[in-house]
Design a protein around this motif. Structure first.
Motif, PDB file in Angstrom:
ATOM      1  N   GLY A 100      -1.828   6.928 -10.086  1.00  0.00           N
ATOM      2  CA  GLY A 100      -2.841   6.969 -11.032  1.00  0.00           C
ATOM      3  C   GLY A 100      -3.230   5.824 -11.496  1.00  0.00           C
ATOM      4  O   GLY A 100      -4.384   5.376 -12.351  1.00  0.00           O
ATOM      5  N   ALA A 101      -3.197   4.203 -10.347  1.00  0.00           N
ATOM      6  CA  ALA A 101      -4.374   3.227 -10.426  1.00  0.00           C
ATOM      7  C   ALA A 101      -4.918   2.896  -9.859  1.00  0.00           C
ATOM      8  O   ALA A 101      -4.655   3.253  -7.846  1.00  0.00           O
ATOM      9  N   ASP A 102      -5.690   1.755  -9.561  1.00  0.00           N
ATOM     10  CA  ASP A 102      -6.652   1.416  -9.070  1.00  0.00           C
ATOM     11  C   ASP A 102      -6.193  -0.105  -8.020  1.00  0.00           C
ATOM     12  O   ASP A 102      -5.225  -0.419  -8.509  1.00  0.00           O
ATOM     13  N   VAL A 103      -6.552  -0.190  -6.718  1.00  0.00           N
ATOM     14  CA  VAL A 103      -6.440  -1.582  -6.202  1.00  0.00           C
ATOM     15  C   VAL A 103      -6.991  -2.473  -6.866  1.00  0.00           C
ATOM     16  O   VAL A 103      -7.851  -2.579  -7.405  1.00  0.00           O
ATOM     17  N   LYS A 104      -5.900  -3.608  -7.625  1.00  0.00           N
ATOM     18  CA  LYS A 104      -6.773  -4.347  -8.494  1.00  0.00           C
ATOM     19  C   LYS A 104      -6.410  -5.706  -8.182  1.00  0.00           C
ATOM     20  O   LYS A 104      -4.949  -5.668  -7.533  1.00  0.00           O
ATOM     21  N   VAL A 105      -6.057  -6.732  -8.937  1.00  0.00           N
ATOM     22  CA  VAL A 105      -5.649  -8.045  -8.964  1.00  0.00           C
ATOM     23  C   VAL A 105      -4.270  -8.129 -10.636  1.00  0.00           C
ATOM     24  O   VAL A 105      -5.427  -8.136 -11.249  1.00  0.00           O
ATOM     25  N   SER A 106      -4.020  -8.739  -9.627  1.00  0.00           N
ATOM     26  CA  SER A 106      -2.698  -9.164 -10.948  1.00  0.00           C
ATOM     27  C   SER A 106      -1.806 -10.480 -10.526  1.00  0.00           C
ATOM     28  O   SER A 106      -1.981 -11.072  -9.387  1.00  0.00           O
ATOM     29  N   PRO A 107      -1.248 -10.434 -11.584  1.00  0.00           N
ATOM     30  CA  PRO A 107      -0.301 -12.525 -11.580  1.00  0.00           C
ATOM     31  C   PRO A 107       1.326 -11.521 -10.367  1.00  0.00           C
ATOM     32  O   PRO A 107       1.722 -10.161 -10.303  1.00  0.00           O
ATOM     33  N   ILE A 108       1.354 -12.549  -9.633  1.00  0.00           N
ATOM     34  CA  ILE A 108       2.734 -12.237  -8.590  1.00  0.00           C
ATOM     35  C   ILE A 108       4.126 -12.177  -9.532  1.00  0.00           C
ATOM     36  O   ILE A 108       4.585 -11.267  -9.039  1.00  0.00           O
ATOM     37  N   ALA A 116       2.679  -7.118  -1.891  1.00  0.00           N
ATOM     38  CA  ALA A 116       1.206  -6.862  -2.077  1.00  0.00           C
ATOM     39  C   ALA A 116       0.439  -8.515  -1.168  1.00  0.00           C
ATOM     40  O   ALA A 116       1.366  -9.021  -0.731  1.00  0.00           O
ATOM     41  N   LEU A 117      -1.169  -8.365  -1.249  1.00  0.00           N
ATOM     42  CA  LEU A 117      -1.166  -9.248  -0.531  1.00  0.00           C
ATOM     43  C   LEU A 117      -1.870 -11.246  -1.662  1.00  0.00           C
ATOM     44  O   LEU A 117      -2.456 -10.497  -2.498  1.00  0.00           O
ATOM     45  N   TYR A 118      -1.423 -12.029  -1.164  1.00  0.00           N
ATOM     46  CA  TYR A 118      -1.437 -13.360  -2.039  1.00  0.00           C
ATOM     47  C   TYR A 118      -3.251 -13.644  -1.967  1.00  0.00           C
ATOM     48  O   TYR A 118      -3.389 -14.470  -0.844  1.00  0.00           O
ATOM     49  N   LEU A 119      -3.383 -14.221  -3.370  1.00  0.00           N
ATOM     50  CA  LEU A 119      -4.914 -14.077  -2.977  1.00  0.00           C
ATOM     51  C   LEU A 119      -4.941 -15.926  -3.661  1.00  0.00           C
ATOM     52  O   LEU A 119      -5.995 -16.735  -2.779  1.00  0.00           O
ATOM     53  N   GLY A 120      -3.884 -15.966  -4.276  1.00  0.00           N
ATOM     54  CA  GLY A 120      -3.922 -17.854  -4.080  1.00  0.00           C
ATOM     55  C   GLY A 120      -3.958 -17.739  -6.060  1.00  0.00           C
ATOM     56  O   GLY A 120      -4.006 -16.972  -6.953  1.00  0.00           O
ATOM     57  N   ASP A 121      -3.972 -18.917  -6.624  1.00  0.00           N
ATOM     58  CA  ASP A 121      -3.452 -19.341  -8.087  1.00  0.00           C
ATOM     59  C   ASP A 121      -2.584 -18.313  -8.285  1.00  0.00           C
ATOM     60  O   ASP A 121      -2.874 -17.739  -9.739  1.00  0.00           O
ATOM     61  N   GLY A 122      -1.500 -18.129  -7.560  1.00  0.00           N
ATOM     62  CA  GLY A 122      -0.688 -17.778  -8.767  1.00  0.00           C
ATOM     63  C   GLY A 122      -0.752 -15.506  -8.581  1.00  0.00           C
ATOM     64  O   GLY A 122      -0.268 -15.137  -9.583  1.00  0.00           O
ATOM     65  N   MET A 123      -1.904 -15.572  -7.665  1.00  0.00           N
ATOM     66  CA  MET A 123      -2.618 -14.050  -8.164  1.00  0.00           C
ATOM     67  C   MET A 123      -2.389 -13.759  -6.954  1.00  0.00           C
ATOM     68  O   MET A 123      -2.420 -14.111  -5.959  1.00  0.00           O
ATOM     69  N   VAL A 124      -2.139 -11.987  -6.699  1.00  0.00           N
ATOM     70  CA  VAL A 124      -2.046 -11.010  -5.825  1.00  0.00           C
ATOM     71  C   VAL A 124      -2.766  -9.828  -5.692  1.00  0.00           C
ATOM     72  O   VAL A 124      -3.553  -9.603  -7.224  1.00  0.00           O
ATOM     73  N   VAL A 125      -3.675  -8.976  -4.370  1.00  0.00           N
ATOM     74  CA  VAL A 125      -4.343  -8.136  -4.639  1.00  0.00           C
ATOM     75  C   VAL A 125      -3.065  -7.172  -4.100  1.00  0.00           C
ATOM     76  O   VAL A 125      -2.278  -6.936  -3.478  1.00  0.00           O
ATOM     77  N   GLN A 126      -2.971  -5.297  -4.956  1.00  0.00           N
ATOM     78  CA  GLN A 126      -2.504  -4.606  -4.709  1.00  0.00           C
ATOM     79  C   GLN A 126      -2.486  -3.313  -5.217  1.00  0.00           C
ATOM     80  O   GLN A 126      -3.761  -3.343  -5.859  1.00  0.00           O
ATOM     81  N   ALA A 127      -2.244  -2.839  -4.259  1.00  0.00           N
ATOM     82  CA  ALA A 127      -2.465  -0.988  -4.963  1.00  0.00           C
ATOM     83  C   ALA A 127      -0.842  -0.846  -5.478  1.00  0.00           C
ATOM     84  O   ALA A 127      -0.259  -0.491  -5.279  1.00  0.00           O
ATOM     85  N   PRO A 128      -1.427  -0.764  -7.112  1.00  0.00           N
ATOM     86  CA  PRO A 128      -0.110  -0.457  -7.711  1.00  0.00           C
ATOM     87  C   PRO A 128       1.045   0.761  -8.089  1.00  0.00           C
ATOM     88  O   PRO A 128       1.902   0.430  -7.329  1.00  0.00           O
ATOM     89  N   ARG A 129      -0.093   1.643  -8.060  1.00  0.00           N
ATOM     90  CA  ARG A 129       1.271   2.241  -8.183  1.00  0.00           C
ATOM     91  C   ARG A 129       0.541   4.065  -8.396  1.00  0.00           C
ATOM     92  O   ARG A 129      -0.888   4.025  -8.757  1.00  0.00           O
TER      93      ARG A 129
END
Length: 378
Positions: free
Chosen positions: A325-333, A310-323
């Motif tokens: 059936g899912a969408d590109v999203k912001v997730s906790p690291i 995943a790509l680190y967004l900052g503040d303990g969050m990342v942007v990822q393409a999870p799996r």
């Protein structure tokens, strides 16, 4: 994915919002049971199946990248072979012309005897120079012809070998594609077998797992204060944020869909710093950085086999393409077990001023569905 089973699976997964964080160490209250499994057991099964599918996907991506390079090598060799054959044709033509000239000018008298018997010695001397020049040209032409023949033969051999390697990679890729499909089919079958109540219980357990893991991760002190990104890192982050809500698709590199390493590799390519295609290669070839020195744009790699990124967004969050059936999203690291982090541009100077990108409404609510079209919000 296609067919009734696929539609049921995708609908179920999207409805539940499952992203498969680690199962909590303790689950209170007692987990709901199904005929064969507890909810925690189902979540563990899904985690395993998705992880196997992602591992197979990254293996497929690696072969696809090697096949792409091999095809380029075959094209390069074919072009070089065509040039060599043209040069060989020209050399043969020059050798033929020299042979005809030699035949037409053939004489039983040596050049020295012709010089002694000539009525015009100066003319004979000039003729001798011409004969000498033609002899040197003949030697050079024959040498060039031999060299062109050898080069053409070598290039033809290398081209055949490159084609053979391409065929081998294509066969391997086909087997790996079938492996990915088989593993995704197992996920589809499990999801399609669940009731809405079971899916809701899975989603609740999964979300509590994310929250617990994130709390533990932040409390451990693993993360420091975010550093400012480089200019390239800033561009990579902003590109990734622009992809929020686009669906995951294994093997995809945009622009309509992505898999995990497809998103990170394209984001950094758009930022002006090409990086390896797969999560394993990104982990193996990019410079590692401590988690307490993370800055936006760095890549966070997950699982011992480095099968997710995943790509680190900052503040303990990342942007990822999870799996799937899912969408590109912001997730906790800590949504997945963290292996470590790498930096695509270790020499990049931090920007003096940095304003994080504005996120769409709902980007951090944990949903796998598309985001509201109400415009960006802080």
């Amino acid at each position: 994915m296609s067919g009734r089973l696929t539609r049921l699976a995708c609908t179920a997964a999207l409805a539940a919002g499952i992203v498969l964080a680690p199962v909590p160490a303790a689950a209170d209250p007692a987990p709901t049971t199904t005929d064969d499994h507890t909810v925690a057991g189902l979540l563990t099964d899904l985690q395993r199946l998705y992880r196997e599918a992602e591992r197979a996907t990254e293996t497929y991506n690696g072969t696809e990248e090697r096949l792409r390079k091999q095809r380029a090598e075959v094209r390069r060799l074919d072009a070089e072979l065509a040039r060599a054959r043209t040069s060989l044709h020209d050399s043969r033509g020059a050798a033929g012309r020299l042979a005809r000239q030699q035949y037409q000018n053939r004489s039983d008298l040596s050049p020295y005897l012709r010089l002694l018997l000539a009525r015009d010695p100066q003319h004979a001397i000039d003729q001798g120079h011409v004969i000498g020049r033609l002899a040197r040209e003949r030697v050079e032409t024959v040498g060039r012809l031999a060299g062109d023949e050898k080069k053409a033969e070598e290039l033809a051999r290398r081209s055949r070998e490159a084609l053979a390697r391409q065929a081998t990679l294509a066969e391997r890729q086909e087997r790996e594609r079938d492996d990915v499909r088989e593993r995704l089919r197992a996920v589809e079958e499990l999801l399609a077998s669940l009731t809405p109540e079971q899916l809701a219980a899975l989603a609740e357990l999964e979300q509590s797992g994310i929250a617990e893991q994130q709390e533990r991760f932040l409390a451990s002190g693993a993360l420091g204060d975010d550093a400012k990104p480089s200019a390239e890192g800033d561009r990579a982050v902003r590109f990734a944020v622009e992809q929020l809500g686009k669906p995951y698709e294994w093997g995809a590199e945009g622009p309509a869909s992505y898999d995990c390493s497809g998103l990170t590799s394209v984001a950094w390519e758009r930022a002006g710093t090409p990086i390896p295609r797969t999560s394993q290669e990104q982990w193996a070839r990019l410079e590692h950085v401590p988690l307490d020195r993370l800055r936006p744009g760095d890549l966070v790699v997950y699982f011992p086999e480095a099968t997710h990124v995943a790509l680190y967004l900052g503040d303990g969050m990342v942007v990822q393409a999870p799996r799937p059936g899912a969408d590109v999203k912001v997730s906790p690291i800590a949504a997945n077990p963290v292996l470590g982090a790498v930096r695509p541009d270790p020499g990049g100077e931090p920007v003096r001023r940095y304003t994080p990108p504005r996120l769409p409404t709902g980007a951090t609510d944990g949903s796998d569905r598309g985001y509201a079209a109400t415009g960006p919000a802080r």
